[in-house]
Motif scaffolding. Structure first.
Motif, PDB file in Angstrom:
ATOM      1  N   LEU A  57       0.660  -0.980  -0.267  1.00 55.79           N
ATOM      2  CA  LEU A  57       0.021  -0.138  -0.266  1.00 55.79           C
ATOM      3  C   LEU A  57       0.579   1.221  -0.623  1.00 55.79           C
ATOM      4  CD1 LEU A  57      -3.299  -1.390   2.841  1.00 55.79           C
ATOM      5  CD2 LEU A  57      -2.419  -0.869  -0.202  1.00 55.79           C
ATOM      6  N   GLU A  58       2.179   1.095   0.637  1.00 56.32           N
ATOM      7  CA  GLU A  58       3.406   2.209   0.818  1.00 56.32           C
ATOM      8  C   GLU A  58       3.516   2.330  -0.943  1.00 56.32           C
ATOM      9  OE1 GLU A  58       4.277   5.566   1.585  1.00 56.32           O
ATOM     10  OE2 GLU A  58       4.020   3.424   3.491  1.00 56.32           O
ATOM     11  N   ARG A  59       3.781   1.315  -1.762  1.00 60.34           N
ATOM     12  CA  ARG A  59       3.670   1.708  -3.385  1.00 60.34           C
ATOM     13  C   ARG A  59       2.774   2.078  -3.776  1.00 60.34           C
ATOM     14  NH1 ARG A  59       7.038  -4.105  -3.509  1.00 60.34           N
ATOM     15  NH2 ARG A  59       8.950  -3.864  -3.480  1.00 60.34           N
ATOM     16  N   TYR A  60       1.526   1.521  -4.269  1.00 64.73           N
ATOM     17  CA  TYR A  60      -0.144   2.447  -3.878  1.00 64.73           C
ATOM     18  C   TYR A  60       0.113   3.574  -3.572  1.00 64.73           C
ATOM     19  CZ  TYR A  60      -4.697   1.767  -5.563  1.00 64.73           C
ATOM     20  OH  TYR A  60      -5.995   2.421  -5.808  1.00 64.73           O
ATOM     21  N   CYS A  61      -0.053   4.114  -2.740  1.00 64.59           N
ATOM     22  CA  CYS A  61      -0.281   5.975  -2.450  1.00 64.59           C
ATOM     23  C   CYS A  61       0.903   6.640  -2.760  1.00 64.59           C
ATOM     24  CB  CYS A  61       0.218   5.472  -0.891  1.00 64.59           C
ATOM     25  SG  CYS A  61      -0.701   6.711   0.337  1.00 64.59           S
ATOM     26  N   GLU A  62       2.515   6.504  -3.547  1.00 64.56           N
ATOM     27  CA  GLU A  62       3.509   6.582  -4.066  1.00 64.56           C
ATOM     28  C   GLU A  62       2.669   6.737  -5.596  1.00 64.56           C
ATOM     29  OE1 GLU A  62       8.184   6.285  -5.368  1.00 64.56           O
ATOM     30  OE2 GLU A  62       7.057   4.441  -4.263  1.00 64.56           O
ATOM     31  N   SER A  77     -10.419   3.265 -11.883  1.00 64.12           N
ATOM     32  CA  SER A  77     -10.592   1.892 -12.386  1.00 64.12           C
ATOM     33  C   SER A  77      -9.199   2.049 -12.879  1.00 64.12           C
ATOM     34  CB  SER A  77     -11.162   0.761 -12.967  1.00 64.12           C
ATOM     35  OG  SER A  77     -11.910   1.657 -14.262  1.00 64.12           O
ATOM     36  N   GLU A  78      -8.868   2.977 -14.268  1.00 66.65           N
ATOM     37  CA  GLU A  78      -7.531   3.500 -14.845  1.00 66.65           C
ATOM     38  C   GLU A  78      -6.203   3.139 -13.649  1.00 66.65           C
ATOM     39  OE1 GLU A  78      -5.505   3.480 -18.629  1.00 66.65           O
ATOM     40  OE2 GLU A  78      -7.817   2.718 -18.025  1.00 66.65           O
ATOM     41  N   HIS A  79      -6.587   3.724 -12.666  1.00 71.25           N
ATOM     42  CA  HIS A  79      -5.353   4.084 -12.223  1.00 71.25           C
ATOM     43  C   HIS A  79      -4.321   2.593 -11.442  1.00 71.25           C
ATOM     44  CE1 HIS A  79      -7.146   8.479 -11.064  1.00 71.25           C
ATOM     45  NE2 HIS A  79      -5.853   8.878 -11.335  1.00 71.25           N
ATOM     46  N   ALA A  80      -6.050   1.846 -11.572  1.00 67.80           N
ATOM     47  CA  ALA A  80      -5.701   1.051 -10.692  1.00 67.80           C
ATOM     48  C   ALA A  80      -4.760  -0.300 -11.657  1.00 67.80           C
ATOM     49  CB  ALA A  80      -6.810   0.650 -10.272  1.00 67.80           C
ATOM     50  N   ARG A  81      -5.217  -0.069 -12.769  1.00 65.41           N
ATOM     51  CA  ARG A  81      -5.070  -0.697 -13.725  1.00 65.41           C
ATOM     52  C   ARG A  81      -3.479  -0.265 -14.054  1.00 65.41           C
ATOM     53  NH1 ARG A  81     -10.289  -0.932 -16.164  1.00 65.41           N
ATOM     54  NH2 ARG A  81      -9.847   1.198 -17.340  1.00 65.41           N
ATOM     55  N   GLU A  82      -3.007   1.425 -14.316  1.00 65.51           N
ATOM     56  CA  GLU A  82      -2.069   1.752 -13.996  1.00 65.51           C
ATOM     57  C   GLU A  82      -0.928   1.478 -12.849  1.00 65.51           C
ATOM     58  OE1 GLU A  82      -2.591   5.706 -14.694  1.00 65.51           O
ATOM     59  OE2 GLU A  82      -3.284   5.576 -16.864  1.00 65.51           O
ATOM     60  N   PHE A  83      -1.728   0.978 -11.779  1.00 66.33           N
ATOM     61  CA  PHE A  83      -0.667   0.366 -11.036  1.00 66.33           C
ATOM     62  C   PHE A  83      -0.155  -0.759 -10.867  1.00 66.33           C
ATOM     63  CE2 PHE A  83      -0.841  -1.639  -6.630  1.00 66.33           C
ATOM     64  CZ  PHE A  83       0.536  -0.688  -6.371  1.00 66.33           C
ATOM     65  N   VAL A  84      -1.112  -1.775 -11.734  1.00 67.49           N
ATOM     66  CA  VAL A  84      -0.479  -3.055 -12.299  1.00 67.49           C
ATOM     67  C   VAL A  84       0.711  -3.218 -13.007  1.00 67.49           C
ATOM     68  CG1 VAL A  84      -1.322  -5.275 -12.799  1.00 67.49           C
ATOM     69  CG2 VAL A  84      -2.978  -4.125 -10.759  1.00 67.49           C
ATOM     70  N   ALA A  85       0.048  -1.625 -14.142  1.00 72.20           N
ATOM     71  CA  ALA A  85       1.548  -1.792 -15.276  1.00 72.20           C
ATOM     72  C   ALA A  85       2.724  -2.215 -14.771  1.00 72.20           C
ATOM     73  CB  ALA A  85       0.688  -1.765 -16.478  1.00 72.20           C
TER      74      ALA A  85
END
Length: 330
Positions: A57-62, A77-85
């Motif tokens: 979650l630190e990475r997610y927040c960053e 949802s686009e933010h979430a997909r970009e995070f995985v990429a």
């Protein structure tokens, strides 16, 4: 054999290493901190599990801070997909280059966070509901053969205090299938009438695991002949396994001890404490143990996690058939 008890545990670091550039006071940060408190207090996660959530979650927040997203409601949802990429992208492309397994764990953490947000009324819709982790390759646990386990245990033998302790440690790991974190957390009082050991697993759930005669004898030798000597040099720790100065053994210490013993045993494969856990489960299944019994002994929450060992047994049977039956091959 050099003792490694003085090596500090990696999980003794600060509760969370804040990443540079992450705003500490955003509504998103405050919501994530509430979620971590929920995991600690209400769900009772172990420290290791909690730290894994914190890292993810630190990475997610960053990542979201870099896109000027500061509240749960602003996440799409686009933010979430970009995070995985971003997690999977190579470092040469400004990604983290994480393995599929690490990315999958992060996806699970993020989805769990958003479910919490939805249940708490912080968001109207869970935008990660359809988020998928990368598919993991099918990997079977790496187990030692029974002969290799015997060679490992023989290499741990000897009459020196550290050798007596190391033999007891390895016998217990193989006899119980305990995780390394569970083994180093055992107290002397967790050995019950020499026949059983009380293991505290994930979420502080307890299970009682029987000890075989070899483990009983090795533990008894350690408790009678060695532990009082080590304990007299320390501060009176209740932990079962101590170093030569009386401090509890750390996970890192046990890993180094096992590596040295495996080297002395001339085993031509990587051996870790988890290797003994896999070997414990595999040998039980090969011996005909019921998968539900193995699940209970390992402390798995779901039998589906344990069922991978049925695949190991099937593969062993298939190989034995292929090499032994006269009509197995054309």
């Amino acid at each position: 054999m050099a003792d490694s008890a003085g090596i500090p545990e990696g999980d003794a670091e600060g509760a969370r290493q804040r990443q540079p550039g992450v705003t500490e006071t955003t509504p998103l940060r405050q919501s994530i901190d509430r979620y971590l408190r929920y995991l600690t207090i209400e769900r009772g996660l172990s420290r290791n599990s909690l730290q894994a959530y914190e890292r993810d979650l630190e990475r997610y927040c960053e990542f979201l801070a870099g896109r000027e997203v500061g509240s749960p409601r602003a996440i799409t949802s686009e933010h979430a997909r970009e995070f995985v990429a971003w997690l999977r992208a190579p470092q040469s492309e400004d990604g983290l280059g994480l393995a599929a397994s690490s990315t999958g764990r992060a996806v699970s953490s993020v989805r769990s966070l958003h479910r919490f947000f939805e249940e708490e009324g912080e968001i109207e819709e869970d935008v990660t509901r359809d988020l998928r982790a990368p598919k993991l390759p099918s990997r079977l646990p790496k187990a030692l053969t029974i002969d290799e386990v015997q060679r490992l245990l023989d290499a741990a033998g000897g009459d020196e205090p550290q050798q007596i302790r190391n033999r007891a440690l390895l016998e217990l790991l193989y006899a119980t299938g305990a995780r390394i974190s569970e083994a180093v957390s055992l107290d002397v009082d967790d050995v019950i009438d020499r026949d059983f050991v009380r293991v505290r697993g994930k979420g502080d759930k307890q299970r009682i695991v029987p000890l075989g005669s070899y483990a009983q004898d090795a533990l008894n030798a350690y408790l009678v002949r060695v532990r009082p000597l080590f304990a007299s040099k320390g501060k009176g720790s209740p932990r079962l396994f101590l170093g030569v100065r009386g401090a509890p053994l750390s996970r890192q210490s046990v890993g180094l001890i096992l590596q040295e013993i495996a080297k002395n045993a001339d085993l031509q494969k990587s051996v870790s404490p988890h290797t003994l856990r896999h070997s414990f489960a595999t040998h039980l299944m090969q011996g005909g143990a019921d998968v539900r019994v193995v699940q209970e002994l390992l402390g798995h929450a779901s039998v589906s996690t344990t069922q991978i060992y049925t695949k190991v047994t099937q593969d062993a049977l298939r190989e034995m058939y292929a090499t032994s039956h006269p009509r197995a091959r054309g």
